[in-house]
Enzyme design. Sequence first.
Site, short mmCIF file in Angstrom:
data_model
loop_
_atom_site.label_atom_id
_atom_site.label_comp_id
_atom_site.label_asym_id
_atom_site.label_seq_id
_atom_site.Cartn_x
_atom_site.Cartn_y
_atom_site.Cartn_z
N ARG A 1 0.87 -1.17 0.00
CA ARG A 1 0.00 0.00 0.00
C ARG A 1 0.91 1.22 0.00
O ARG A 1 1.97 1.23 0.64
CB ARG A 1 -0.88 0.03 1.27
CG ARG A 1 -1.83 -1.13 1.38
CD ARG A 1 -2.87 -1.16 0.32
NE ARG A 1 -3.93 -0.16 0.55
CZ ARG A 1 -4.92 0.07 -0.31
NH1 ARG A 1 -4.97 -0.59 -1.47
NH2 ARG A 1 -5.85 0.95 -0.02
N ASP B 1 8.57 -1.75 12.83
CA ASP B 1 8.70 -0.49 13.56
C ASP B 1 10.18 -0.10 13.61
O ASP B 1 11.06 -0.93 13.40
CB ASP B 1 8.16 -0.66 14.99
CG ASP B 1 6.63 -0.62 15.03
OD1 ASP B 1 6.05 0.10 14.20
OD2 ASP B 1 6.03 -1.30 15.88
#
Length: 374
Positions: free
Chosen positions: A252, A353
């Site tokens: 995405r 992360d």
Amino acid sequence: MNAKKNTVAIVGAGFSGAVIGRQLAEAGFDIEIFEARNHIAGNCYTERDKETGVMVHTYGPHIFHTADEEVWKYINKYAEIVPYKNRVKAIYNDSVFSLPINLHTINQFFGKTFSPKEAAAWIESKADLSIEDPKTFEEQALRFVGKDLYEAFFKGYTQKQWGLHPSELPASILKRLPVRFNYDDNYFNHPFQGMPKNGYTEIVAKILDHQNIKVYLNSTFDPEARSNYGHTFWSGPLDAFFGYQHGRLGYRTLDFKRSIQEGDAQGNAVINYTEEKVPFTRITEHKHFAPWEDHEKTVLYHEYSRSCEEGDIPYYPIRLAGEIKMLETYEKCAKAIPNVTFVGRLGTYRYLDMDITIKEALVAAKTFLDNSKK
Ligand code: UDP
């Protein structure tokens, strides 16, 4: 004999490349870093907005949080980290709610004044306990918060964010978000949380600031050029290394619509819009990421998610069954390539992360150094 055999090539100047480069440079290796963009720091890049003076997170908000003390110490060597807690609000059905789902959210949503125990019992009465082993995002949500909260806060947002129905997505995506039966509205559970006082670009610049490290911006690296180096670390897209010969791994991408206002526009750094009928997923107001600063104007970004096409910046790896199959093929190819290590979010095609990225980079550097001693 090639002159560069004692030099290590690193592709990408984000956290992965910078941390590995620094560890190896300190051990005496010469490092050449090739960065395709015109700046370092990858998607963590921050810069001052010219019009407002606000430090903006150009590729979307990044809040540093970790449970790993080694990583926390590492980042604090290179930056002043100001304590910062991310507190996210959600707008749904013309009301503002608190995220992640906590006692305030539950009481407000159901018009109750539950204690923690009462709320837990209430949610359990709403949860679909027949789902024993939730596999999909939808099952995970129905199992742990029930239909009402799922439809209000997760269904629409997730559909917009991923372009897929939550029944097609893995449960792991939702597992990133806690549900709390108290009034703690801290978005993350980690003990160490903060925001770098001068942004992330400065941290990466400091990590890269070593006499043995050369950084080449606007420089793509032809995988064939690896033969000129003793070793190559590749933090670019895994499929790009192989010329996309087995297809493109799906991502995405995000579009940000920037706007400026006077003063304070929304009173918080992040507000999610969880309804599917609102086309954007969230609005981020970056001055609130630096509450110790003062700015007359404010800059806002409406965030839109869509499928990543050729030429777009990849953000979130999709990792559905089709992609995983393709990933396995690429992983097989990667194993067969000597003297190249694939690292980071794009190099390993995983949602990472910052703290995990740094941790894995430290491990990759150590593995390389240990092997090079043998
Ligand atoms: N999510 C949601 N509603 C929200 C926030 C998140 O449904 O208001 C879902 C969504 O599918 C998202 C996932 O939870 O991709 C993880 O959220 P997180 O905030 O960690 O996403 P990120 O900050 O990585 O975009």
